[in-house]
Design a protein around this motif. Structure first.
Motif, short mmCIF file in Angstrom:
data_model
loop_
_atom_site.label_atom_id
_atom_site.label_comp_id
_atom_site.label_asym_id
_atom_site.label_seq_id
_atom_site.Cartn_x
_atom_site.Cartn_y
_atom_site.Cartn_z
N ARG A 1 0.84 -1.21 0.00
CA ARG A 1 0.00 0.00 0.00
C ARG A 1 0.87 1.26 0.00
O ARG A 1 0.61 2.21 -0.73
N ARG A 2 1.94 1.23 0.81
CA ARG A 2 2.84 2.39 0.85
C ARG A 2 3.52 2.60 -0.51
O ARG A 2 3.61 3.73 -1.01
N ILE A 3 4.00 1.51 -1.09
CA ILE A 3 4.67 1.60 -2.40
C ILE A 3 3.72 2.13 -3.46
O ILE A 3 4.06 3.02 -4.24
N LEU A 4 2.50 1.59 -3.50
CA LEU A 4 1.51 2.04 -4.49
C LEU A 4 1.14 3.50 -4.28
O LEU A 4 0.94 4.24 -5.26
N THR A 5 1.06 3.92 -3.03
CA THR A 5 0.73 5.31 -2.75
C THR A 5 1.78 6.24 -3.35
O THR A 5 1.46 7.24 -3.99
N VAL A 6 3.05 5.90 -3.17
CA VAL A 6 4.15 6.70 -3.72
C VAL A 6 4.10 6.68 -5.24
O VAL A 6 4.24 7.71 -5.90
N MET A 7 3.90 5.48 -5.81
CA MET A 7 3.85 5.36 -7.27
C MET A 7 2.71 6.17 -7.87
O MET A 7 2.89 6.88 -8.86
N LEU A 8 1.54 6.07 -7.26
CA LEU A 8 0.38 6.79 -7.79
C LEU A 8 0.52 8.29 -7.58
O LEU A 8 0.09 9.08 -8.43
N ALA A 9 1.14 8.70 -6.49
CA ALA A 9 1.38 10.13 -6.28
C ALA A 9 2.31 10.65 -7.36
O ALA A 9 2.11 11.74 -7.89
N GLY A 10 3.32 9.86 -7.72
CA GLY A 10 4.23 10.25 -8.79
C GLY A 10 3.50 10.37 -10.11
O GLY A 10 3.77 11.28 -10.90
N GLN A 11 2.56 9.48 -10.36
CA GLN A 11 1.78 9.55 -11.59
C GLN A 11 0.88 10.78 -11.59
O GLN A 11 0.69 11.41 -12.62
N GLN A 12 0.34 11.11 -10.44
CA GLN A 12 -0.50 12.32 -10.32
C GLN A 12 0.33 13.56 -10.62
O GLN A 12 -0.12 14.47 -11.29
N ASP A 13 1.56 13.58 -10.09
CA ASP A 13 2.46 14.71 -10.36
C ASP A 13 2.74 14.82 -11.85
O ASP A 13 2.71 15.92 -12.43
N LEU A 14 3.00 13.68 -12.49
CA LEU A 14 3.27 13.68 -13.93
C LEU A 14 2.05 14.14 -14.71
O LEU A 14 2.16 14.94 -15.64
N LEU A 15 0.88 13.67 -14.32
CA LEU A 15 -0.36 14.08 -14.98
C LEU A 15 -0.58 15.58 -14.82
O LEU A 15 -0.96 16.26 -15.79
#
Length: 118
Positions: A91-105
């Motif tokens: 969950r922690r790893i996915l949270t970081v990954m998805l936050a990074g995707q949000q930043d990119l978006l």
């Protein structure tokens, strides 16, 4: 290395492949809070009993869950606390990954509006 010895990286890959099914992950998440009878797992996951049975068998064979019979009811539970920690880490790893995707978006959206400006 003899013929029956599997390299650690291969054993890890097999372990993650075993986890690589949405129903199995959901079962593990539900069992994180404590043991549950099959009927409760079925109600929460809402799949065919045969499908759940198949996925539970995979988890049982791997040793990641254990089952006990209480009269006519089979109750499942996590075989150890490390599984719950693994789910928390995922969950922690996915949270970081998805936050990074949000930043990119957000960056993509910003660059698109800048290009459209007169």
């Amino acid at each position: 290395m003899n013929a029956t010895t599997v390299p650690l990286y291969q054993a890890k890959a097999e372990f993650f492949r075993m986890l690589g099914h949405p129903v199995r992950i959901r079962v593990l998440e539900l069992l994180r809070d404590g043991p549950l009878p099959v009927r409760d797992l079925l109600a929460a996951i809402q799949i065919e009993p045969s499908n759940l049975s198949q996925q539970l068998a995979v988890l049982r064979r791997s040793g990641i869950v254990s089952a006990t019979r209480e009269s006519s009811t089979v109750v499942y539970e996590l075989a150890g606390g490390d599984v719950a920690e693994l789910l928390r880490a995922a969950r922690r790893i996915l949270t970081v990954m998805l936050a990074g995707q949000q930043d990119l978006l957000a960056q993509l959206n910003d660059s698109g509006t800048e290009a459209a400006a007169p």
